[in-house]
Design a protein around this motif. Structure first.
Motif, PDB file in Angstrom:
ATOM      1  N   LYS A   1      -8.396  -2.642   3.768  1.00 40.30           N
ATOM      2  CA  LYS A   1      -7.216  -1.926   4.236  1.00 40.30           C
ATOM      3  C   LYS A   1      -7.093  -0.577   3.515  1.00 40.30           C
ATOM      4  O   LYS A   1      -7.334  -0.489   2.316  1.00 40.30           O
ATOM      5  CB  LYS A   1      -5.935  -2.719   3.970  1.00 40.30           C
ATOM      6  CG  LYS A   1      -5.846  -4.013   4.731  1.00 40.30           C
ATOM      7  CD  LYS A   1      -4.550  -4.711   4.360  1.00 40.30           C
ATOM      8  CE  LYS A   1      -4.471  -6.085   4.976  1.00 40.30           C
ATOM      9  NZ  LYS A   1      -3.267  -6.787   4.523  1.00 40.30           N
ATOM     10  N   VAL A   2      -6.692   0.438   4.286  1.00 41.90           N
ATOM     11  CA  VAL A   2      -6.504   1.777   3.721  1.00 41.90           C
ATOM     12  C   VAL A   2      -5.219   2.371   4.313  1.00 41.90           C
ATOM     13  O   VAL A   2      -4.952   2.220   5.499  1.00 41.90           O
ATOM     14  CB  VAL A   2      -7.679   2.723   4.065  1.00 41.90           C
ATOM     15  CG1 VAL A   2      -7.432   4.123   3.520  1.00 41.90           C
ATOM     16  CG2 VAL A   2      -8.984   2.171   3.545  1.00 41.90           C
ATOM     17  N   LEU A   3      -4.432   2.999   3.466  1.00 39.96           N
ATOM     18  CA  LEU A   3      -3.249   3.724   3.914  1.00 39.96           C
ATOM     19  C   LEU A   3      -3.316   5.127   3.333  1.00 39.96           C
ATOM     20  O   LEU A   3      -3.604   5.291   2.136  1.00 39.96           O
ATOM     21  CB  LEU A   3      -1.964   3.025   3.462  1.00 39.96           C
ATOM     22  CG  LEU A   3      -0.652   3.678   3.904  1.00 39.96           C
ATOM     23  CD1 LEU A   3      -0.513   3.624   5.428  1.00 39.96           C
ATOM     24  CD2 LEU A   3       0.529   2.993   3.240  1.00 39.96           C
ATOM     25  N   ILE A   4      -3.095   6.120   4.175  1.00 33.15           N
ATOM     26  CA  ILE A   4      -3.126   7.522   3.734  1.00 33.15           C
ATOM     27  C   ILE A   4      -1.736   8.098   3.924  1.00 33.15           C
ATOM     28  O   ILE A   4      -1.128   7.953   4.975  1.00 33.15           O
ATOM     29  CB  ILE A   4      -4.150   8.327   4.542  1.00 33.15           C
ATOM     30  CG1 ILE A   4      -5.538   7.699   4.415  1.00 33.15           C
ATOM     31  CG2 ILE A   4      -4.168   9.794   4.078  1.00 33.15           C
ATOM     32  CD1 ILE A   4      -6.554   8.261   5.391  1.00 33.15           C
TER      33      ILE A   4
ATOM     34  N   PHE B   1      -4.512   8.302  -1.024  1.00 38.23           N
ATOM     35  CA  PHE B   1      -5.234   7.246  -0.313  1.00 38.23           C
ATOM     36  C   PHE B   1      -5.056   5.955  -1.102  1.00 38.23           C
ATOM     37  O   PHE B   1      -5.329   5.925  -2.308  1.00 38.23           O
ATOM     38  CB  PHE B   1      -6.732   7.560  -0.253  1.00 38.23           C
ATOM     39  CG  PHE B   1      -7.100   8.653   0.708  1.00 38.23           C
ATOM     40  CD1 PHE B   1      -7.830   8.368   1.843  1.00 38.23           C
ATOM     41  CD2 PHE B   1      -6.747   9.976   0.466  1.00 38.23           C
ATOM     42  CE1 PHE B   1      -8.202   9.375   2.723  1.00 38.23           C
ATOM     43  CE2 PHE B   1      -7.099  10.987   1.340  1.00 38.23           C
ATOM     44  CZ  PHE B   1      -7.832  10.682   2.480  1.00 38.23           C
ATOM     45  N   ALA B   2      -4.598   4.913  -0.429  1.00 37.37           N
ATOM     46  CA  ALA B   2      -4.421   3.613  -1.069  1.00 37.37           C
ATOM     47  C   ALA B   2      -5.388   2.612  -0.446  1.00 37.37           C
ATOM     48  O   ALA B   2      -5.493   2.528   0.783  1.00 37.37           O
ATOM     49  CB  ALA B   2      -2.986   3.136  -0.891  1.00 37.37           C
ATOM     50  N   PHE B   3      -6.076   1.852  -1.299  1.00 33.89           N
ATOM     51  CA  PHE B   3      -7.071   0.887  -0.845  1.00 33.89           C
ATOM     52  C   PHE B   3      -6.707  -0.515  -1.324  1.00 33.89           C
ATOM     53  O   PHE B   3      -6.272  -0.697  -2.460  1.00 33.89           O
ATOM     54  CB  PHE B   3      -8.461   1.233  -1.413  1.00 33.89           C
ATOM     55  CG  PHE B   3      -8.968   2.564  -0.972  1.00 33.89           C
ATOM     56  CD1 PHE B   3      -9.695   2.693   0.199  1.00 33.89           C
ATOM     57  CD2 PHE B   3      -8.719   3.708  -1.725  1.00 33.89           C
ATOM     58  CE1 PHE B   3     -10.193   3.918   0.606  1.00 33.89           C
ATOM     59  CE2 PHE B   3      -9.202   4.943  -1.321  1.00 33.89           C
ATOM     60  CZ  PHE B   3      -9.932   5.055  -0.151  1.00 33.89           C
TER      61      PHE B   3
ATOM     62  N   LEU C   1       0.818  -1.214   0.000  1.00 27.68           N
ATOM     63  CA  LEU C   1       0.000   0.000   0.000  1.00 27.68           C
ATOM     64  C   LEU C   1       0.851   1.263   0.000  1.00 27.68           C
ATOM     65  O   LEU C   1       0.439   2.288  -0.543  1.00 27.68           O
ATOM     66  CB  LEU C   1      -0.963   0.003   1.190  1.00 27.68           C
ATOM     67  CG  LEU C   1      -2.159  -0.945   1.078  1.00 27.68           C
ATOM     68  CD1 LEU C   1      -3.004  -0.892   2.342  1.00 27.68           C
ATOM     69  CD2 LEU C   1      -3.009  -0.630  -0.127  1.00 27.68           C
ATOM     70  N   ALA C   2       2.034   1.204   0.597  1.00 32.07           N
ATOM     71  CA  ALA C   2       2.919   2.370   0.590  1.00 32.07           C
ATOM     72  C   ALA C   2       3.303   2.743  -0.839  1.00 32.07           C
ATOM     73  O   ALA C   2       3.380   3.928  -1.188  1.00 32.07           O
ATOM     74  CB  ALA C   2       4.161   2.107   1.434  1.00 32.07           C
TER      75      ALA C   2
END
Length: 95
Positions: free
Chosen positions: A91-94, A85-87, A50-51
């Motif tokens: 799961k979500v990473l901002i 924003f990654a989905f 996600l990074a």
């Protein structure tokens, strides 16, 4: 974002620079920061985690120059916040 309507014009999928951003919060008061949001779904073939997806979103904001509209409206570059924003499923990473 609905709670921010009194402070921001909330714009989505509009042209700015060389593309179309996902969401921009344009401050009504020039003392507030402008905010650019770019959303990406994780692509397992091209991104290891996600990074990486967040990095792709942030790179797109820069490459496509999504801040152009805000700058043209008098928002200084240093007052523009950019978020990717990654989905991936739930799961979500901002970043």
């Amino acid at each position: 974002m609905v709670d921010l309507q009194d402070r921001y014009n909330i714009l989505s999928n509009r042209e700015s620079g060389f593309g179309r951003y996902d969401v921009v919060l344009e401050p009504k008061n020039r003392e507030d920061d402008g905010i650019i949001l770019e959303f990406k779904v994780h692509d397992e073939e091209d991104e290891k985690d996600l990074a990486d997806t967040v990095s792709v979103a942030l790179e797109q904001i820069e490459e496509k120059q999504y801040a152009t509209d805000l700058v043209s409206k008098g928002i200084p570059k240093e007052k523009i916040r950019k978020y990717g924003f990654a989905f991936q499923g739930k799961k979500v990473l901002i970043g």
